[in-house]
Design a protein around this motif. Structure first.
Motif, PDB file in Angstrom:
ATOM      1  N   SER A 141       0.825  -1.202   0.000  1.00 50.13           N
ATOM      2  CA  SER A 141       0.000   0.000   0.000  1.00 50.13           C
ATOM      3  C   SER A 141       0.862   1.257   0.000  1.00 50.13           C
ATOM      4  O   SER A 141       0.570   2.222  -0.705  1.00 50.13           O
ATOM      5  N   MET A 142       1.940   1.240   0.786  1.00 49.65           N
ATOM      6  CA  MET A 142       2.835   2.403   0.819  1.00 49.65           C
ATOM      7  C   MET A 142       3.497   2.616  -0.541  1.00 49.65           C
ATOM      8  O   MET A 142       3.641   3.745  -0.996  1.00 49.65           O
ATOM      9  N   TYR A 143       3.907   1.525  -1.188  1.00 50.72           N
ATOM     10  CA  TYR A 143       4.523   1.653  -2.518  1.00 50.72           C
ATOM     11  C   TYR A 143       3.533   2.258  -3.512  1.00 50.72           C
ATOM     12  O   TYR A 143       3.875   3.166  -4.264  1.00 50.72           O
ATOM     13  N   PHE A 144       2.312   1.756  -3.511  1.00 52.95           N
ATOM     14  CA  PHE A 144       1.308   2.298  -4.413  1.00 52.95           C
ATOM     15  C   PHE A 144       1.029   3.770  -4.111  1.00 52.95           C
ATOM     16  O   PHE A 144       0.809   4.572  -5.016  1.00 52.95           O
ATOM     17  N   LEU A 145       1.028   4.124  -2.827  1.00 52.69           N
ATOM     18  CA  LEU A 145       0.825   5.524  -2.440  1.00 52.69           C
ATOM     19  C   LEU A 145       1.942   6.404  -2.991  1.00 52.69           C
ATOM     20  O   LEU A 145       1.683   7.481  -3.533  1.00 52.69           O
ATOM     21  N   ILE A 146       3.170   5.942  -2.880  1.00 51.00           N
ATOM     22  CA  ILE A 146       4.296   6.720  -3.411  1.00 51.00           C
ATOM     23  C   ILE A 146       4.168   6.871  -4.924  1.00 51.00           C
ATOM     24  O   ILE A 146       4.375   7.958  -5.465  1.00 51.00           O
ATOM     25  N   PHE A 147       3.803   5.789  -5.623  1.00 51.79           N
ATOM     26  CA  PHE A 147       3.603   5.876  -7.076  1.00 51.79           C
ATOM     27  C   PHE A 147       2.487   6.872  -7.406  1.00 51.79           C
ATOM     28  O   PHE A 147       2.588   7.633  -8.369  1.00 51.79           O
ATOM     29  N   ALA A 176      11.559  14.260  -2.741  1.00 51.93           N
ATOM     30  CA  ALA A 176      10.516  14.083  -1.721  1.00 51.93           C
ATOM     31  C   ALA A 176      10.014  12.641  -1.703  1.00 51.93           C
ATOM     32  O   ALA A 176       9.809  12.062  -0.625  1.00 51.93           O
ATOM     33  N   GLY A 177       9.827  12.055  -2.871  1.00 50.61           N
ATOM     34  CA  GLY A 177       9.380  10.658  -2.944  1.00 50.61           C
ATOM     35  C   GLY A 177      10.369   9.708  -2.315  1.00 50.61           C
ATOM     36  O   GLY A 177       9.997   8.798  -1.564  1.00 50.61           O
ATOM     37  N   ILE A 178      11.652   9.926  -2.564  1.00 49.86           N
ATOM     38  CA  ILE A 178      12.693   9.075  -1.986  1.00 49.86           C
ATOM     39  C   ILE A 178      12.738   9.239  -0.474  1.00 49.86           C
ATOM     40  O   ILE A 178      12.826   8.260   0.271  1.00 49.86           O
ATOM     41  N   VAL A 179      12.667  10.483  -0.010  1.00 50.45           N
ATOM     42  CA  VAL A 179      12.697  10.743   1.431  1.00 50.45           C
ATOM     43  C   VAL A 179      11.477  10.116   2.114  1.00 50.45           C
ATOM     44  O   VAL A 179      11.614   9.457   3.160  1.00 50.45           O
ATOM     45  N   ILE A 180      10.299  10.287   1.554  1.00 48.20           N
ATOM     46  CA  ILE A 180       9.080   9.698   2.131  1.00 48.20           C
ATOM     47  C   ILE A 180       9.208   8.180   2.186  1.00 48.20           C
ATOM     48  O   ILE A 180       8.887   7.546   3.186  1.00 48.20           O
ATOM     49  N   TYR A 181       9.700   7.602   1.098  1.00 46.85           N
ATOM     50  CA  TYR A 181       9.866   6.152   1.055  1.00 46.85           C
ATOM     51  C   TYR A 181      10.812   5.675   2.162  1.00 46.85           C
ATOM     52  O   TYR A 181      10.505   4.738   2.896  1.00 46.85           O
ATOM     53  N   HIS A 185       9.311   3.487   5.127  1.00 44.63           N
ATOM     54  CA  HIS A 185       9.721   2.095   5.029  1.00 44.63           C
ATOM     55  C   HIS A 185      10.577   1.683   6.222  1.00 44.63           C
ATOM     56  O   HIS A 185      10.292   0.682   6.873  1.00 44.63           O
ATOM     57  N   ASP A 186      11.608   2.430   6.556  1.00 45.31           N
ATOM     58  CA  ASP A 186      12.483   2.076   7.667  1.00 45.31           C
ATOM     59  C   ASP A 186      11.768   2.161   9.009  1.00 45.31           C
ATOM     60  O   ASP A 186      11.895   1.279   9.851  1.00 45.31           O
TER      61      ASP A 186
END
Length: 194
Positions: A141-147, A176-181, A185-186
């Motif tokens: 779900s988080m991956y789809f949200l980032i996409f 921003a996408g990388i930072v949010i991920y 994620h971590d």
């Protein structure tokens, strides 16, 4: 000798109970994260669908509206994954009424500790599968949200006036996408102990 065995059984039972409670806390954490994602994705999806309706009703010419539609599809997929992770699980717990039956009442403390510990371990095996399934759903779900966020931002950037604005905006969105991920994620993996 027998008192040492009882002490060992009590230690084993205490550890099994502690791990069992930890698994339940992890389950609650996953459900909380799924609930938060549902709310956040719901807001984004509402804004995107409202934008699509406004664009279509106003007959505004925009480039690549399909990117906004794709962003909405990612948001819907994220919402579905969060919903699946949020649903109530049949988390295994001991059936206390079972231990009120005569065959258990007449057992010694040591025998009961062995039986209960063994059953809790079996329940934890089942619960571990449930936890893994839910964690995978929340992560998906988080991956789809980032996409969804990145593609929605890309739609906006494509429709800005100048090339420089587009390039700067694209860099900001990617960062921003990388930072949010990384943060989500971590933090999530540490919190649920994966």
């Amino acid at each position: 000798m027998e008192s040492e065995d009882k002490e060992a059984l009590e230690i084993i039972y205490g550890e099994v109970s502690y791990q069992f409670q930890g698994a339940f806390r992890t389950y609650k954490t996953i459900r909380e994260r799924a609930g938060q994602l549902i709310g956040f994705v719901g807001i984004i999806l509402n804004l995107e669908l409202l934008a699509i309706l406004q664009i279509l009703n106003a007959k505004i010419v925009v480039q690549f509206i399909i990117i906004l539609v794709i962003s909405s599809i990612f948001a819907i997929a994220s919402l579905i994954m969060s919903g699946l992770a949020y649903r109530q699980a049949l988390f295994q717990t001991l059936k206390s009424e079972k231990y009120l039956e005569p065959e258990y009442i007449n057992k010694s403390k040591s025998e009961l500790l062995k039986i209960i510990s063994k059953e809790k371990v079996e329940d934890m095996k089942i619960n571990k599968k449930i936890l893994h399934e839910r964690a995978v759903l929340v992560n998906s779900s988080m991956y789809f949200l980032i996409f969804a966020i990145v593609s929605g931002a890309a739609f906006i950037l494509i429709n800005v006036a100048s090339l420089y604005d587009f390039i700067y905006g694209l860099i900001i969105v990617l960062i921003a996408g990388i930072v949010i991920y990384i943060i989500l994620h971590d933090h999530f993996r540490k919190k649920i102990g994966l």
